[in-house]
Design a protein around this motif. Structure first.
Motif, PDB file in Angstrom:
ATOM      1  N   SER A   1       0.832  -1.210   0.000  1.00 23.32           N
ATOM      2  CA  SER A   1       0.000   0.000   0.000  1.00 23.32           C
ATOM      3  C   SER A   1       0.864   1.257   0.000  1.00 23.32           C
ATOM      4  O   SER A   1       0.533   2.244  -0.661  1.00 23.32           O
ATOM      5  N   GLU A   2       2.039   1.200   0.648  1.00 24.72           N
ATOM      6  CA  GLU A   2       2.955   2.361   0.555  1.00 24.72           C
ATOM      7  C   GLU A   2       3.459   2.511  -0.884  1.00 24.72           C
ATOM      8  O   GLU A   2       3.585   3.631  -1.401  1.00 24.72           O
TER       9      GLU A   2
ATOM     10  N   SER B   1       1.949   1.639  -3.563  1.00 26.64           N
ATOM     11  CA  SER B   1       0.847   2.187  -4.357  1.00 26.64           C
ATOM     12  C   SER B   1       0.727   3.710  -4.152  1.00 26.64           C
ATOM     13  O   SER B   1       0.495   4.472  -5.099  1.00 26.64           O
ATOM     14  N   ASP B   2       0.941   4.160  -2.912  1.00 30.19           N
ATOM     15  CA  ASP B   2       0.919   5.605  -2.648  1.00 30.19           C
ATOM     16  C   ASP B   2       2.069   6.319  -3.375  1.00 30.19           C
ATOM     17  O   ASP B   2       1.911   7.453  -3.859  1.00 30.19           O
TER      18      ASP B   2
ATOM     19  N   THR C   1       1.047   6.865  -6.864  1.00 29.98           N
ATOM     20  CA  THR C   1       0.116   7.997  -6.968  1.00 29.98           C
ATOM     21  C   THR C   1       0.878   9.319  -6.918  1.00 29.98           C
ATOM     22  O   THR C   1       0.588  10.256  -7.682  1.00 29.98           O
TER      23      THR C   1
END
Ligand code: IPD
Length: 276
Positions: free
Chosen positions: A11-12, A14-15, A18
């Motif tokens: 999830s990091e 993925s951030d 972004t």
């Protein structure tokens, strides 16, 4: 020797993708909105035909300011400025305008490239985590995150699988130094009669994304800098490409070859045969 830090969670990562996307798009908007009719060369680098424009510097400055505010612990390796050291074990690898000669002449293929890698910021050793390439003129953005795929404006992309090397469309590029170019021309003479055709579009970052997108079958180039290949290389790999050098080496400045697994291996063999 730098040890590889533990990698960020999915999830990091993925951030980070972004963030890379939004930085590349903001920087791209600056380039698009402020191109003067006549772009001037502000300085030259490795040779008289290797230009830097005021926009290269302005975009790099913007990216560095944004990263200092959002990711103060990360290092920065950029085409147009001094390296910034960090404490996180992660490095942003940025090219404010990849395809500067196209930008100078108003030819459409140039891009902002933003990537983040773990470990030594050296293509032979790094682990690319996330990246974005924003093609300035048409506004297309490719992004990728490690083990999370690649996309073009939000839609997944996949490399195409050409039937043979002989029917493959191959992208390549040339360096800025005369001696390097003479050698690249020699290798090209060996490759050109054995493939569908060659494209020299002028931005390695976009070339690698076109490969990811199935618009090129293969790509090779000698002399790429880390910032030319960091984001585009990850986009290509996450779209199913194999990325390597020659003789079992990883993709580095010495040679970068990308494509779907079978055809990539054939191009590697052809380049080895040519003594590239
Ligand atoms: C160049 C472009 C070009 C490639 C050169 C690179 P720059 O980057 O990616 O396509 O052939 O090797 O140096 O100088 O425009 O950032």
């Amino acid at each position: 020797m730098t040890t590889t830090p533990s990698l960020p969670s999915a999830s990091e990562t993925s951030d980070l993708r972004t963030l890379a996307r939004s930085l590349a798009m903001e920087a791209g908007a600056l380039v698009r909105g402020s191109r003067p009719d006549e772009v001037e060369v502000a300085a030259t680098k490795s040779s008289a035909v290797d230009p830097v424009t005021a926009m290269d510097r302005a975009v790099e400055d913007l990216l560095r300011r944004r990263l200092a505010a959002r990711r103060p612990d990360d290092a920065i390796l950029g085409e147009e400025g001094d390296d910034v050291t960090g404490t996180s074990g992660l490095t942003w690898v940025i090219d404010p305008i990849d395809g500067t000669v196209n930008y100078l002449y108003g030819v459409a293929s140039y891009a902002v490239s933003v990537a983040i890698v773990a470990g030594d910021p050296d293509p032979a050793r790094w682990t690319p985590l996330a990246g974005a390439v924003h093609s300035v003129v048409d506004g297309v953005t490719w992004t990728a995150a490690r083990e999370q795929g690649a996309d073009r404006d939000g839609l997944p992309v996949q490399v195409r699988r050409a039937d043979s090397l002989a029917t493959s469309l191959v992208g390549t590029g040339f360096g800025y130094e005369a001696e390097r170019r003479a050698e690249q021309a020699r290798v090209l003479r060996h490759v050109l009669p054995r493939v569908r055709d060659i494209r020299r579009l002028g931005s390695a970052a976009i070339d690698l994304c076109l490969l990811a997108d199935g618009r090129l079958d293969l790509y090779y180039e000698r002399g790429l800098n880390p910032w030319d290949m960091a984001a585009g290389g990850l986009v290509a790999v996450e779209a199913g490409a194999v990325l390597s050098g020659l003789d079992g080496a990883p993709a580095t400045r010495r040679m970068t070859v990308a494509g779907s697994p079978d055809r990539q291996a054939e191009l590697v063999a052809l380049l080895e045969e040519a003594g590239a």
